[in-house]
Structure formats: C-alpha cells, structure tokens
Design an enzyme around this catalytic site. Structure first.
Site, PDB file in Angstrom:
ATOM      1  NE  ARG A  26      -2.233  -1.481   3.369  1.00 43.87           N
ATOM      2  CZ  ARG A  26      -2.677  -1.383   4.608  1.00 43.87           C
ATOM      3  NH1 ARG A  26      -3.898  -0.919   4.836  1.00 43.87           N
ATOM      4  NH2 ARG A  26      -1.916  -1.749   5.618  1.00 43.87           N
ATOM      5  CG  ASN A  44      -4.343  -4.415   3.368  1.00 47.63           C
ATOM      6  OD1 ASN A  44      -3.827  -4.243   2.267  1.00 47.63           O
ATOM      7  ND2 ASN A  44      -3.652  -4.558   4.492  1.00 47.63           N
TER       8      ASN A  44
END
Ligand SMILES: [Fe+3]
Ligand SMILES: [Mg+2]
Ligand SMILES: [Zn+2]
Ligand SMILES: [Zn+2]
EC number: 6.2.-.-
Lengths: 799, 342
Positions: A26, A44
C-alpha cells in the site's frame, strides 16, 4: 492534482490479488499515486488490495506500470482486475483531491499469507546504531522485514489481527506509522522499546535472570559449552557452540537425536565460506530475505585446516553422515544480537524433544525444553503459527530446490497449470511421513508448511488443525478429498472413517510424479511423460511396496513400464530400520550362499540368516518391494554403513552418498546392473550381478568410496539404459525425476544430465519437494484431473 | 494307515457311519444328559438361567487355526475357550456350547480324537456343557483338515454392565497377563522358522477371573479379550466406541523376553499379536488397586499389570508412550503389518 475539468477522468477500481498484504504494497501505491498526482484511496480487503483511482485511461495505465515496477521484494501480484466504478455513492465518497490509505474492510479471506522475512539492512543498521531509539532492541522491524506469518491470527493483515494486538503503539511509533514518507508507514508490526515486546532470560528453575547484558551473558554460557533454548520466529531453537564437541554431543543426547545432521547459524557469508563451498548463487540464497537453511558442500578437511585454527573447527558430530552442511544466517534481531556477542558458529536446531513438534510457547518451553537447555531466552510476543526453518539447496549450480517447505517457502502458492479448472476445489491430505496438505481452489494450489510424521500425536493434531483451516479457506464445497492409497496410512484411514467428500486414492508414486509436473507448470492436456520415481517405499496398486518405478502417463492416469526388480523385505518395517536384512535379502535373491556371505560381511556373522530365509520363503511378515531407496540401503550395509540399524530415515543411504562424494576418483567403471524385460513386458533393473563384483572388490580391499562411486554410476547407467529402451517403445519427450532418492545429489545431477544427453527434457523439482512433503500437491493435481475428466465425460451428449 | 483310521465322506452323511462317529466319539467325550437325549435340539431350563441373572448372552465363533496343534493347546480347546471368553468379557457366566465340525475327508481319526478330547476337557474345566452339535465331511481339498464352529450361551448377573463405550477419562487400563503368547506360539509352530521358541499359547477360560473382578468392583466399565489384532486393536475399539483417548506405557506392557526376542527377529509388534486367554479391562481409578489385586489372586490373572490410562485428549486414538518420552499413535491392525515408513 487531478484535472477535474477533463471529462475523460473517471473512477477506476483496481483489485490486486496475490501476496500484497504485509509486504509494503500500500505505501508503494500511495507513493505512485502521489507522484502521478492522482486522487483516490487504497485499502486492504479480504480479497487483496483495492485501489480506487481518479484517472483517465492513460494515467491509469501508467499508474499500474509504476506500481509493478516499484513492487516491494516480498510482494507478488497474482491477478489485477480493473473496472470503472459507476455506483453513485462511491463516486460521491471518494476524494477527488487527495490520495489516502483507508482502514481494511473485512470479509472472506482471499489473499495470501505474507511470509516472515529476515531483518532488512536498514533495520540492521538501526539495531547497531547507538543513537537510534531502537538501538539493540531485539524486536526491531519495518514494512519490509520482520514477523508476519507467525504472528497473524487472521487476514486481512492489520495489527489488531496479529499477536501484537496486546502492544499498542506508542506515540513515536504511531507517528512513523502515519507518516507516508517513513519506512514504517503502515507497518503493522511496528514496535520499539517503549511499546513493544520484551525479552528475558530464565534458568531451568523458571527463575528470571537479569544480567547486565543478556547477549554477552549468553555468549559466555555458550562458550562454556552450555545449551540455550531461544524463542525465535516460528518456534524455539536449541543452540550451542558448534565448535564444542562435548556441547554438541550433549545436545544430541538430550534431544534424542543421535546422528541426524544439525543446522548451523553463521554470522555472514564470509564466515560460511570458512566451512562450506559457497557459490555466488548459493551466497545470494543464503542472504535472501527468506533466510533458509541451505545445504552446502562441506569444505574438505585439508583446505579447512589450512584456513582455520584447531579451535575454530566444527565439532565432528554436527553432520557425521553427510558431505553437506545445513547453514543459515541470522534472520531476526535476536539472532543478530546473539551472533554479535558470540561471534562463532552456532548449532541452531529446532527446539523439541525427539519425535515431537517444535515448541512455540513459553509454558511448553519451560516444561519440555528446560530439561534440555541450561537457559531459556523467552519473550512475550506470542507465536501464532509454528513454522520450521526451510531446508533448500542449489542443484546443478543454479536451480533452487526446496527439500523441507518451511519459513519463507511455505505456505506455498502455485498457479494451476494450464487446462485445470480452478472452480472444482479439492483437498489433499498428503503422505503420512513429512506430511503437508494442499488445497486447490480458484486461488491455485496452496500447500501448507511441513507438518511431520502423523504417527506423532502432536503432528497428527497439527494436521487436523491445518485441514480445518484449509476447509474454512475454501469457499466452495470440496469436490474431492485426495489421500494416499496405503490402507494403513493414518491420513487415509482417517479420511475413510469420516463422512467426507468423495475420496480419491492416489498411488504414492503417481502423486510424486504429478507433484513434479505441477512444479514445472506442465499442462493438464500435455502428452504423456515418463517418470522415474526413485523413492523409499510407497503402497503400490498390487499391494507390494513400490519405490523404484518408471511410470508412463499424465495427471489422470499412469501405467507402470519399468521397476527395480522386486525383492523381499524380511521383517517389513524392521528391515527398513536394520539395513543388514535388506543386504541379506539381496544376497539371497542373487543366489549367494550364507557361508560365503558371512566370510565377506561381518555384520551378517551373528544374524539368524536361516530364519530370514524361512521368512522370505514362507512370506512371514515379508512384504515385497521394488524400492530404489532400499537397494541403496543394502549397498550401504554392504559397505559397513549402519548395517545394524539406522537412527533416522535415510541414514544409511545418506552415508553411501557421502562415501561416493568423498572419493577422489570419480572416473571408475560402473558396476553391472542389468535392465531386463520380464514376462509381462515390464523392464526390470536387476541388481544381482553387482553383488558378485562387490565380493571380489571387498576381497581385494578396494577403497569403499570407490565402490560407492561404481555403485552410483552403475545405477545411473542402468536407469539411462532403461529410459533409452522405453523411448524405443513409447512416445514421450519429458522425463520426470521424482521421489525421495532424488535428494541424493550425486545421483540426481548425473541422471538429469544423462537424460538431457539422450535428447529428452528432464523435469526436476524446485519449489515442491521431491520427497513425501510434496505428495499433497501431486495428490491434489491427480484428484482434480480425475474430477475434471469425469465431468467432461458426463458432459458429453448421449449418442 | 488303514481307511478305518481316517475320516470318510460317509461319516458326514447322516447315515449309519455318522451316528457311529457321534456315538463312539462325541457322546463319550462330551458326556452330558442333553446330548444323550439325541433330539434335534438341546432343551434348556429357563428357571435354571433365571437363578443366575437377568440377561442371556449369546455368541458364536469359527476356528480355523493353522497349525491345528501347537504348544499349549489345539484347535479344540481354542474353540471352547474362545467362545467362553466372548461370553465372559460381557460379564456372563457361560453355560452351554454348541459344536459344529467341518472335517476334510481323510482326516486322521486319531487327530480328531485328540481334538475332541481337548474340547471336552476344556469344557469340563470351565464347567460348561457341549449340548448340541453337527458334523460334516467335505471332499479332500475343500477344507483344511478341520474347522470348528462353536456357539455359546451364558447368563449375565444383574447389575453388570460391561461396555466399551463406558470407558471414561481417568480410567485405568489393566491387562490380565502377558501379551502375544498365543500369537507367537502359533506362528512359531506354523513355520519352519529355524527359531527356538519356548512359549505356550495362553488358551484358557476367563469367566472365573472376570467374576472375581466383578465381585470386588461390580462397576468395571469395560472388558475385552485381546484376540485377533491384539491389545492394540482392542484398545482402539475402546477409544473409538467411547470417544476417549488412550495412552499406553510401553515400559509397563508385560511381554515375555522370548516373545520380545521373537518379535524383534520377525519385525512384529507384540501388542498386535493375538492372545487367547488375556483380557484388558477399563476400571475407574478408585477401583483399580482392588481389581488388580483380585486379578493377581486368580491363577489366570497372576501376571496382571496396569498398562495405561484413558484420557480426554485425542478421542478415538491410542498413543504408545515410549521410555524416552516420545509418543506415537497405535493404529488398529488391518491385514498385514505393512510398513508406513518411507
Ligand atoms: Fe515417497
Ligand atoms: Mg468372537
Ligand atoms: Zn526492516
Ligand atoms: Zn513504540
């Protein structure tokens, strides 16, 4: 900032699947979005990572390319789906001004479990930097390294779903966590001395000891020959000074592991080179983030002695049977601190009494390990999942081969080869020894880490638990439960006794063959291959114990076209444990009489050979086998290697390879083994002639290592002859090399070469072990091929 | 050997030859009023049963052991004791047996006489009567010399409730004697294994022992005789039926040194060998000492030993605890002991 005015800008949803959580994925997305000046968000999800991105088509494309280019080392994208978002609410909610990282959304788990990784260079630098706030902090980690698999309770991966849930981040850590520019941005396992776990030392009476510096103290104890149990990533290790013969022997005796090789931990690749031959490829794997135990060739004694003083030599009993050493480098801050204080090579073996699983919690360590170790190095970060160190090696100078699927190499996720329909889930239970399980579903094949021998009650329980978890992971109903065909396998028996999905019994060596095919991404509908399955023993369809088979076929079907000529195993399991019995059986089969045999082999002198003959003739507890591994056992016994008994699986054969590898003379005339066709058209490898050559050689006092070479070369020549002759009878291009005997490097490297020279394409194992730890993958593939075959059959229109 | 000394087909056909065989052999040997009636069935007094208990136990078994005669016994005493023991381990007092023989044409009469005498003496010792029977003779090669089927009835005293499903965690497991004597004796007698083996079959009736045990503790949970498949198989039955776990201590399993040596050579495990006069009992811990001493006071239980415990962990499974602290699962025996090892 995005050009709002541009009408071609729209909101894209990008769904990344694969190993994308817990690996710094990320932050990369965030950086790329920022550098491209794109707005949106990333989070996520249970399925992986979802990116919502305001962009036009071209920007979107550039974005995905950059993400791929900047992928963190541990990340692996399996699949990326991109679609425009039309839902009004979402369009409303997603910022057009900035790019943000959002909290995870839960739901069905659909992503890969990230692996634990060795301490990264940045963390290591901080660890030894006196000005850093994590100076000498034994739990230092970052987005790119540290515990993952062993601390995750469930996915998606967030701190709250790890065993660090009890350690709320302090403000300094939280600041790093929130800061997109920081290496610990969104690092779920971020900890420091303020907020993180702590380490302490106990003596066997469970009393806490607080020396001035724990690691200096431990190093002193180790130098004095004491044994320490230390809590690592996936379980406890027992360690001692690898140069101290007394300490190593004491560890062996207490652990109930008389001879099996012990792994070593060395400070770095330079330190490793003092003890093993290390190619640059090997050095790379050794210092990779997976930090496996790498099997390397021992340096020969005379070159070592020149380089090292007597005090620096390794204890002889580290790996007495093998020409290889299993070595690894420090992979946690604890290891680094200990290694810095101690300096020298350490034995680092799994912390368990013989026959039991590695201990993973402090309570069990106090009970089970305190009697084995003088000191326990404990910490309060719970280990959620046990995982052993992986054992790997580099073959033919280049390819990595996993022999024990452990930390860093398992759980193993493999894509299904072309032609397989991933929508039909199957679950494979694996073999009984070196057990693993394998689920095949739409994510591909998912093999568990190494579990062990199911006859050990805690391994059996771990197997049951792993099975439950895999079943939960699978969304659809399991169409088929695959197991070995051996009626006495604990896994098979259990499967039979339950109300299970339909069972698929997979012949042991067909599973070995299929596991190698999967490992090589061989397509489902590819032409038939020839498989050389050189193994210990596995249940054969005729009720005998197979283990030296040439199978011709594919994932769904096979037929046996060649074998080691069957011979009796007087005493069954006892013969496997006492190789002199196998030697006796081979000699009996070769027609040698006992009085002659006794003059040559002193190990037969006091044995009840007439009873052995009677057992063979009357079939009393004497199964028949065609095992190649057992033939190696017989030869080992004949050369005086553990004829009386072995203390671990494969010991005699391992010693035989060591003899061959240690010979200065590799260019000897191979022994004669014949390749003959029997009445049923089966080609048979007949070993009888070699025993007579051996008698002559032993009488002439020919060096044992030369004999070992002649034997290996004889077996190889005969197998190649068999492949050549089978090639005249059947069409095939690929030759699979599989089975536990392929762990013999002397044999497998030359076989691979020879097969290529015959013009065939050898298929060897890589990530899926060639031994029984790989069976589950093969079973899953065979079961899936059969289910699909049936479905196709059903789908055909009736004439 | 003359034809008279061998069994002929006619002796199984129900005619004169048959009845001569019955009269000259079975009636004399088994010697009881029921047989002398020579009716088609034995007629047994209900009142007689009711005096002893409140339930009838009924069982049958066939005996085909090879060799027919072995150290410590023969197929005859086995056929009597085996069926008696199947009754005994249910807590029953055995009363009556039937006996059906299938003989191969040409069987030596002398051998048959020895077998019948052995049955008679076993029945006498156990205080049961063989009250009905049948004999068939089949052509050569259609049977292997002699097969025997016996059925038995016995009476279960009130309050006795022996059942494998009653095992519970905490129970103590007691074996009444040495493991594997019968299996080893028969195997040694069968083959020319070039082995000196000094051990006898343990073939013997166990109901006397069981009644002694019940006397000191009527609430014993389960008893089984460890015949085919040995102690390991019986304990697996206990574990599965009661969904408990069982832990056996390898060091406390009574095995004669010669049987141990025999097993070592042949690669067999004594806990899988058959016994014909040995039982395993699951007894609550509080009663274990008393039961054990009552067993040791009985001639057929003098070698009794505590061999393990019933536990809660791993329901349905039997674990063998070795001296080194390692444990392994002991699975029930199916067919040959084919090695699992790779
Ligand atoms: Fe195998
Ligand atoms: Mg019965
Ligand atoms: Zn790091
Ligand atoms: Zn902190």
């Amino acid at each position: 900032m995005p050009k709002d005015a541009d009408s071609s800008v729209q909101l894209f949803r990008l769904c990344y699947q694969g190993c994308v959580q817990g690996v710094g994925f990320r932050p990369v997305v965030w950086h790329v979005a920022r550098s491209c000046g794109l707005a949106g968000q990333v989070k996520n999800t249970a399925g992986g990572v979802e990116v919502l991105l305001w962009a036009d088509e071209q920007q979107c494309q550039i974005f995905t390319q950059q993400v791929s280019a900047l992928l963190p080392p541990q990340a692996d994208i399996h699949r990326l789906d991109i679609e425009p978002v039309n839902d009004a609410l979402t369009l409303e909610q997603i910022s057009r001004q900035a790019f943000s990282i959002q909290p995870s959304s839960s739901g069905f788990q659909h992503t890969r479990m990230p692996a634990d990784t060795a301490t990264c260079p940045d963390c290591l630098q901080e660890l030894f930097d006196p000005d850093n706030r994590r100076y000498r902090y034994p739990f230092i980690n970052c987005t790119y390294c540290g515990p993952r698999y062993t601390v995750i309770r469930k996915l998606p991966y967030d701190r709250a779903s790890t065993t660090l849930v009890g350690f709320p981040m302090c403000s300094a850590c939280d600041e790093e966590y929130q800061n997109p520019e920081h290496r610990r941005f969104h690092a779920q396992t971020n900890v420091c001395p303020e907020c993180g776990p702590r380490l302490w030392l106990e003596n066997p009476q469970a009393e806490s000891i607080t020396p001035e510096d724990t690691f200096t103290f431990l190093a002193q104890r180790l130098r004095q020959g004491e044994i320490v149990a230390l809590k690592g990533l996936g379980g406890f290790h027992l360690c001692c000074d690898a140069r101290n013969e007394t300490a190593v022997k004491c560890l062996r005796q207490r652990k109930g592991r008389p001879a099996k090789a012990l792994a070593l931990m060395l400070a770095d690749t330079e330190a490793a080179k003092a003890h093993v031959e290390l190619s640059s490829t090997e050095a790379d794997y050794l210092s990779s983030p997976q930090a496996p135990i790498l099997l390397c060739r021992k340096r020969s004694l005379h070159t070592i002695e020149a380089a090292l003083s007597q005090q620096q030599l390794l204890a002889e009993s580290i790996a007495p049977d093998s020409h290889e050493l299993g070595i690894m480098l420090p992979y946690t801050p604890i290891h680094h601190l200990l290694m810095q204080a101690f300096g020298g090579p350490l034995v680092m073996t799994s912390g368990n009494p013989s026959g039991q699983l590695q201990v993973i919690n402090n309570e069990d360590a106090r009970k089970a390990l305190a009697p084995l170790a003088g000191w326990l190095l404990l910490h309060d970060r719970p280990i959620e999942r046990r995982i052993d160190d992986a054992v790997v090696r580099v073959v033919a100078g280049k390819a990595l081969q996993v022999l024990r699927p452990g930390r860093g190499f398992a759980p193993l996720y493999l894509p299904l080869p072309a032609g397989f329909n991933p929508e039909v889930p199957v679950l494979a239970l694996g073999g009984d020894l070196k057990n693993t399980l394998c689920l095949s579903d739409e994510q591909g094949l998912h093999m568990t880490p190494f579990i062990g021998d199911l006859a050990a009650p805690d391994a059996y329980q771990a197997h049951r638990q792993a099975r439950i978890e895999l079943q939960q992971e699978c969304r659809a109903d399991i169409a088929s439960l695959a197991c070995d065909a051996h009626p006495n396998y604990i896994s098979t028996r259990q499967a039979r006794s339950e109300n299970s999905p339909p069972l698929a019994f997979v012949q042991h060596h067909h599973a070995h063959m299929a596991s190698c095919l999967v490992d090589n991404a061989y397509p489902l509908n590819g032409p038939s291959v020839l498989a050389l399955c050189l193994d210990g023993t596995g249940y054969g369809e005729d009720g005998s114990l197979w283990g030296g088979e040439c199978l011709l076929g594919d994932y769904a079907n096979y037929r046996r076209v060649g074998q080691v000529k069957p011979f009796p195993l007087p005493g069954g399991k006892q013969a496997i444990l006492q190789p002199w019995r196998i030697l006796a059986s081979q000699l009996h089969q070769a027609g040698m009489d006992w009085s002659a045999a006794r003059t040559v082999w002193s190990c037969l002198g006091d044995k009840p050979l007439d009873t052995i003959t009677a057992m063979i003739d009357k079939g009393v507890n004497t199964p028949i086998t065609s095992s190649m591994g057992r033939l190696f056992d017989a030869m080992a016994a004949a050369l005086g290697c553990y004829a009386e008994g072995i203390s671990y699986e494969g010991q005699a054969a391992i010693k035989l390879e060591q003899l061959a590898q240690s010979s200065d003379c590799q260019d000897v005339e191979p022994y004669t083994l014949q390749c003959q066709q029997n009445a049923q058209g089966l080609l048979q490898l007949e070993a009888a002639p070699l025993w007579y050559q051996l008698v002559d050689d032993l009488r002439a006092s020919r060096p044992r290592c030369e004999i070992a070479v002649a034997f290996h070369l004889g077996v190889i020549r005969c197998l190649l002859d068999m492949v050549y002759r089978l090639g005249q009878m059947h069409p095939f291009q690929h030759v699979v090399l599989t089975g536990g005997v392929m762990q013999n490097r002397f044999l497998s490297e030359r076989l691979e070469q020879g097969i290529a020279q015959l013009g065939y394409t050898p298929l060897c194992h890589q990530r899926v072990p060639c031994n029984d730890a790989g069976l589950s993958v093969g079973q899953a593939a065979v079961a899936l091929a059969r289910v699909q075959g049936q479905q196709q059959g059903e789908g055909e229109p009736n004439a | 050997m003359s034809d008279k000394e061998r069994i002929s087909l006619a002796q199984g056909e129900g005619g004169l030859a048959s009845s001569q065989l019955v009269e000259s052999l079975f009636l004399q040997a088994f010697d009881n009023e029921h047989l002398y009636q020579r009716e088609d069935q034995a007629r047994l007094e209900l009142a007689d049963f009711i005096r002893q208990g409140d339930r009838l136990a009924f069982t049958t078994d066939s005996y085909v052991v090879d060799p027919i005669e072995f150290p410590g016994g023969d197929i005859g005493c086995l056929a009597v004791n085996g069926t008696i023991n199947d009754l005994a381990v249910g807590g029953a007092i055995p009363r009556y047996l039937s006996c059906a023989l299938i003989l191969e044409e040409g069987l030596e009469r002398a051998l048959l006489e020895r077998i019948v005498a052995s049955m008679a003496s076993a029945a006498r010792e156990a205080n049961v009567s063989i009250v009905t029977g049948d004999t068939k003779v089949v052509p050569r090669g259609k049977a292997d010399r002699v097969f025997i089927n016996t059925a038995g009835v016995g009476v279960i005293p009130q309050g006795v409730e022996l059942a494998a499903r009653r095992c519970e965690p905490g129970d103590v497991l007691i074996a009444s004697g040495y493991l594997g004597d019968h299996g080893a004796a028969v195997l040694a007698a069968r083959g020319d294994l070039a082995l000196e083996m000094d051990v006898c079959s343990d073939s013997r009736p166990l109901h006397g022992l069981v009644q002694e045990m019940l006397k000191v503790s009527p609430d014993i949970h389960a008893i089984r005789d460890a015949t085919r498949g040995g102690v390991a198989t019986v304990l697996n039955e206990f574990a599965q039926m009661s969904q408990t776990g069982i832990v056996l201590q390898e060091g406390s399993l009574p095995v004669r040194p010669q049987v141990r040596g025999f097993c070592e050579i042949l690669g067999l495990e004594p806990w899988y060998l058959a016994n014909e006069g040995m039982l395993v009992a699951a007894v609550s811990a509080s009663a274990a000492d008393e039961v054990l001493s009552s067993m040791r006071a009985h001639p057929y239980g003098c070698d009794a030993q505590v061999i393990g415990q019933v536990v809660a962990e791993l329901p349905g499974k039997v674990q063998l605890q070795s001296g080194f602290g390692g444990r392994r699962l002991l699975e029930p025996l199916t067919g040959e002991q084919l090695p699992r090892i790779c």
